[in-house]
Structure formats: structure tokens, C-alpha cells
Design a protein around this motif. Structure first.
Motif, PDB file in Angstrom:
ATOM      1  N   ASP A   1       0.836  -1.190  -0.111  1.00  0.00           N
ATOM      2  CA  ASP A   1      -0.209  -0.069   0.112  1.00  0.00           C
ATOM      3  C   ASP A   1       0.871   1.230   0.029  1.00  0.00           C
ATOM      4  N   GLY A   2       0.764   2.091  -1.286  1.00  0.00           N
ATOM      5  CA  GLY A   2       1.776   3.057  -1.432  1.00  0.00           C
ATOM      6  C   GLY A   2       1.283   4.374  -0.867  1.00  0.00           C
ATOM      7  N   ASP A   3       0.306   4.593   0.216  1.00  0.00           N
ATOM      8  CA  ASP A   3      -0.225   5.836   0.199  1.00  0.00           C
ATOM      9  C   ASP A   3       0.519   6.768   0.580  1.00  0.00           C
ATOM     10  N   ALA A   4       0.420   7.894   0.168  1.00  0.00           N
ATOM     11  CA  ALA A   4       1.340   8.960   0.309  1.00  0.00           C
ATOM     12  C   ALA A   4       1.657   9.697   1.869  1.00  0.00           C
ATOM     13  N   SER A   5       0.525   9.209   2.688  1.00  0.00           N
ATOM     14  CA  SER A   5       0.761   9.706   4.152  1.00  0.00           C
ATOM     15  C   SER A   5       1.952   8.894   4.980  1.00  0.00           C
ATOM     16  N   LYS A   6       2.253   7.743   3.999  1.00  0.00           N
ATOM     17  CA  LYS A   6       3.521   7.014   4.778  1.00  0.00           C
ATOM     18  C   LYS A   6       4.888   7.553   4.425  1.00  0.00           C
TER      19      LYS A   6
ATOM     20  N   ASP B   1      -8.219  18.026  -2.161  1.00  0.00           N
ATOM     21  CA  ASP B   1      -9.429  18.121  -1.681  1.00  0.00           C
ATOM     22  C   ASP B   1     -10.284  16.830  -1.830  1.00  0.00           C
ATOM     23  N   GLY B   2     -10.830  16.120  -0.844  1.00  0.00           N
ATOM     24  CA  GLY B   2     -11.468  14.813  -0.987  1.00  0.00           C
ATOM     25  C   GLY B   2     -10.584  13.602  -0.995  1.00  0.00           C
ATOM     26  N   ARG B   3      -9.380  13.773  -1.232  1.00  0.00           N
ATOM     27  CA  ARG B   3      -8.681  12.492  -1.320  1.00  0.00           C
ATOM     28  C   ARG B   3      -7.604  12.599  -0.173  1.00  0.00           C
ATOM     29  N   GLY B   4      -7.165  13.575   0.411  1.00  0.00           N
ATOM     30  CA  GLY B   4      -6.300  13.487   1.300  1.00  0.00           C
ATOM     31  C   GLY B   4      -4.900  13.854   0.994  1.00  0.00           C
ATOM     32  N   GLU B   5      -3.838  12.979   1.243  1.00  0.00           N
ATOM     33  CA  GLU B   5      -2.461  13.004   0.813  1.00  0.00           C
ATOM     34  C   GLU B   5      -2.481  12.244  -0.392  1.00  0.00           C
ATOM     35  N   VAL B   6      -1.837  12.819  -1.376  1.00  0.00           N
ATOM     36  CA  VAL B   6      -1.453  12.323  -2.733  1.00  0.00           C
ATOM     37  C   VAL B   6       0.135  12.493  -3.072  1.00  0.00           C
ATOM     38  N   TRP B   7       0.594  11.655  -3.996  1.00  0.00           N
ATOM     39  CA  TRP B   7       2.073  11.965  -4.491  1.00  0.00           C
ATOM     40  C   TRP B   7       2.095  13.051  -5.621  1.00  0.00           C
TER      41      TRP B   7
ATOM     42  N   THR C   1      -7.125  15.693 -14.889  1.00  0.00           N
ATOM     43  CA  THR C   1      -8.342  14.822 -14.521  1.00  0.00           C
ATOM     44  C   THR C   1      -7.766  13.287 -14.192  1.00  0.00           C
ATOM     45  N   TRP C   2      -8.367  12.891 -12.993  1.00  0.00           N
ATOM     46  CA  TRP C   2      -7.823  11.655 -12.464  1.00  0.00           C
ATOM     47  C   TRP C   2      -8.419  10.547 -13.175  1.00  0.00           C
ATOM     48  N   LYS C   3      -7.434   9.525 -13.547  1.00  0.00           N
ATOM     49  CA  LYS C   3      -8.213   8.274 -14.140  1.00  0.00           C
ATOM     50  C   LYS C   3      -7.338   6.996 -13.257  1.00  0.00           C
TER      51      LYS C   3
ATOM     52  N   ASP D   1      -2.119   8.448  -6.612  1.00  0.00           N
ATOM     53  CA  ASP D   1      -2.782   8.281  -5.542  1.00  0.00           C
ATOM     54  C   ASP D   1      -3.405   6.633  -5.475  1.00  0.00           C
ATOM     55  N   GLY D   2      -3.558   5.831  -4.398  1.00  0.00           N
ATOM     56  CA  GLY D   2      -4.154   4.842  -4.442  1.00  0.00           C
ATOM     57  C   GLY D   2      -3.317   3.877  -4.701  1.00  0.00           C
ATOM     58  N   MET D   3      -1.976   3.917  -4.613  1.00  0.00           N
ATOM     59  CA  MET D   3      -1.000   2.732  -5.198  1.00  0.00           C
ATOM     60  C   MET D   3      -0.945   1.741  -4.256  1.00  0.00           C
ATOM     61  N   LYS D   4      -1.129   0.456  -5.280  1.00  0.00           N
ATOM     62  CA  LYS D   4      -1.408  -0.646  -4.526  1.00  0.00           C
ATOM     63  C   LYS D   4      -0.478  -1.917  -5.539  1.00  0.00           C
ATOM     64  N   VAL D   5      -0.103  -2.679  -4.775  1.00  0.00           N
ATOM     65  CA  VAL D   5       0.338  -4.028  -5.356  1.00  0.00           C
ATOM     66  C   VAL D   5      -0.308  -5.221  -4.940  1.00  0.00           C
ATOM     67  N   GLY D   6      -0.611  -6.210  -5.573  1.00  0.00           N
ATOM     68  CA  GLY D   6      -1.371  -7.541  -4.819  1.00  0.00           C
ATOM     69  C   GLY D   6      -1.233  -8.609  -5.840  1.00  0.00           C
ATOM     70  N   THR D   7      -2.116  -9.647  -5.587  1.00  0.00           N
ATOM     71  CA  THR D   7      -1.993 -10.959  -6.397  1.00  0.00           C
ATOM     72  C   THR D   7      -3.379 -11.027  -7.193  1.00  0.00           C
ATOM     73  N   SER D   8      -4.226 -10.068  -6.995  1.00  0.00           N
ATOM     74  CA  SER D   8      -5.348 -10.247  -7.828  1.00  0.00           C
ATOM     75  C   SER D   8      -5.807  -8.722  -8.067  1.00  0.00           C
ATOM     76  N   TYR D   9      -6.664  -8.499  -9.246  1.00  0.00           N
ATOM     77  CA  TYR D   9      -7.350  -7.283  -9.388  1.00  0.00           C
ATOM     78  C   TYR D   9      -7.809  -6.754  -8.495  1.00  0.00           C
ATOM     79  N   ALA D  10      -8.838  -7.619  -7.556  1.00  0.00           N
ATOM     80  CA  ALA D  10      -9.627  -7.158  -6.399  1.00  0.00           C
ATOM     81  C   ALA D  10      -8.786  -6.681  -5.357  1.00  0.00           C
ATOM     82  N   ASP D  11      -7.357  -6.924  -5.183  1.00  0.00           N
ATOM     83  CA  ASP D  11      -6.454  -6.473  -4.385  1.00  0.00           C
ATOM     84  C   ASP D  11      -6.101  -4.678  -4.579  1.00  0.00           C
ATOM     85  N   VAL D  12      -6.190  -4.581  -5.711  1.00  0.00           N
ATOM     86  CA  VAL D  12      -5.842  -3.288  -6.227  1.00  0.00           C
ATOM     87  C   VAL D  12      -6.743  -2.351  -6.927  1.00  0.00           C
ATOM     88  N   SER D  13      -8.002  -2.853  -6.808  1.00  0.00           N
ATOM     89  CA  SER D  13      -9.033  -1.794  -7.502  1.00  0.00           C
ATOM     90  C   SER D  13      -9.877  -0.843  -6.869  1.00  0.00           C
TER      91      SER D  13
END
Length: 232
Positions: free
Chosen positions: A28-33, A55-61, A158-160, A220-232
Motif C-alpha cells: 500500500d503506497g499511500d502518500a501519508s506513509k 480536496d476529497g482525497r487527503g494526501e497524494v503523491w 483529470t484523475w483516471k 494516489d491509491g497506489m497498490k500492489v497485490g496478487t489479484s485485481y480485487a487487491d488493487v481495484s
């Protein structure tokens, strides 16, 4: 004395190994870390990787690549304080939100091969660019043979949400990549995804073509996992 049925059952039960826990998100690569979540920050002064309130997201990279430089990137990930041990023959999913200030942000992600020059056959088997207002996913084969796997128009500021599933293999018939965009799978392809010395991810802005551009890439929302559900 004859052993009781209950004792026999309990002994058999103890011999059965416990089922492994579900492997959820690896990273979990949350920017607050802070930047310690990355293996390294490849940003020469005055380029920088910082985090800011959104605004609305908190900390972002915030990746800030000024004029005159060709790179500012976050390199690899750390899990439990140490660089993660990527391996061949595994399926990894990487997901993150991205927003750039320009239609020409250069390479915003690459699955970078370890080593330099003749130490690798594929400098970056998988690469994502933002060029001319188009997000492009490339597969680069041995011999610098580039294939545009998938693309879509994008708007600056624009976020994607982008996600990749990468099955790591040096065998072109066994490696594969799945491409997800804004919550749905949009493409997949097979090919070599693991180089001679292995691979690691990089995010940010990179490329000789953006030396004369000031690029900001928010993530933002940077994640690594072993399934798509882990990072969606």
C-alpha cells in the motif's frame, strides 16, 4: 488400553495443516506513509517527489519534473522496510490513480528491467506513456520492438485509474499482461515480461521527449497485490 475415539480424532485433526490466509494487498503506497514506501526516489534537484493535500482525497503523491530534466521517478517498492523480492512465474497486479498537468507527460510507468546495457534484453517490457493527450500502453519485445497494445484519449488535470496484471515469465508464450482502465478490463496480451535479471516498477515522468516540458504527475491509491480485487 484402547485409545478413545475422541483422542484419535483430535490427533488426526492436529496433523492437518492450517489453510493459508488469503494473500491480500502486497503493498500500500499511500502518500501519508512517506517516501520510505519506495525502493528509491530517482529525482535530481530541483525535481522532487513529495506529497500534498488534495480536496476529497487527503494526501497524494506529486511528481514534479522541471524543465531541463528527463526524469523524476519513484523506483520499486518496500514491504516491511525492505525492497520487495519480485520473482518469475508469479502474477502481480499494480493499480494507481494518475493525473498530469500536461498532454505530454512522457513515460508515467515502466516495468523496468534490472541491470544496464548488455545486462538485459528488454529495457522495459511494459511501458505506459501520456503523449499528445493519449494514454498508451506498450509491450516492448526483445530487440526494442515496440507494439502499441492499447490506447485511449485522456484529459489533463483529470484523475483516471490504471491497473496492470503482469504474469512474469521470460518465455513469450507464458508471460501475459492485463490492462484495466477506470474499473474495467480493456485489453490483454501475451509476451515476454521478465528479463534476464528481473524487473521492478517505476512511476513518475521520464523521457528525452519531455526534457523541455514541465511535468507534474499526481498519483494516489497506489497498490500492489496478487489479484485485481487487491488493487481495484
Amino acid at each position: 488400553m484402547k485409545r478413545s475415539t475422541f483422542a484419535t480424532l483430535m490427533a488426526a485433526f492436529c496433523l492437518v495443516p492450517a489453510a493459508p490466509a488469503h494473500a491480500a494487498t502486497i503493498w500500500d503506497g499511500d502518500a501519508s506513509k512517506g517516501t520510505g514506501v519506495f525502493g528509491a526516489v530517482l529525482c535530481s534537484d530541483p525535481a522532487s517527489l513529495t506529497h500534498q493535500d488534495d480536496d476529497g482525497r487527503g494526501e497524494v503523491w506529486k511528481v514534479n519534473k522541471p524543465l531541463g530534466l528527463e526524469r523524476c521517478e519513484a523506483h520499486d517498492i518496500r514491504v516491511g522496510g525492505t525492497e520487495y523480492a519480485w520473482r518469475e512465474g508469479a502474477a502481480y497486479y499494480l493499480g494507481w490513480d494518475t493525473m498530469t498537468n500536461t498532454d505530454d507527460a512522457g513515460t508515467i510507468f515502466h516495468w523496468k528491467s534490472n541491470g544496464t546495457n548488455d545486462q538485459h534484453q528488454q529495457n522495459y517490457p511494459v511501458l505506459i506513456e501520456v503523449e499528445g493527450g493519449v494514454l498508451k500502453v506498450f509491450h516492448i519485445k526483445v530487440g526494442e520492438r515496440w507494439t502499441l497494445a492499447w490506447s485511449t484519449p485522456v484529459e489533463r488535470d483529470t484523475w483516471k485509474r490504471v491497473a496492470l496484471g503482469i504474469h512474469t515469465s521470460s518465455d513469450p508464450s507464458r508471460g501475459w499482461v492485463e490492462v484495466y482502465y477506470n474499473g474495467r478490463q480493456v485489453h490483454s496480451f501475451t509476451g515476454r515480461t521478465w528479463d534476464d535479471l528481473g524487473n521492478k516498477p517505476r512511476w513518475g515522468s521520464y523521457g528525452a521527449e519531455v526534457v523541455d516540458n514541465r511535468v507534474i504527475n499526481w498519483m494516489d491509491g497506489m497498490k500492489v497485490g496478487t489479484s485485481y480485487a487487491d488493487v481495484s
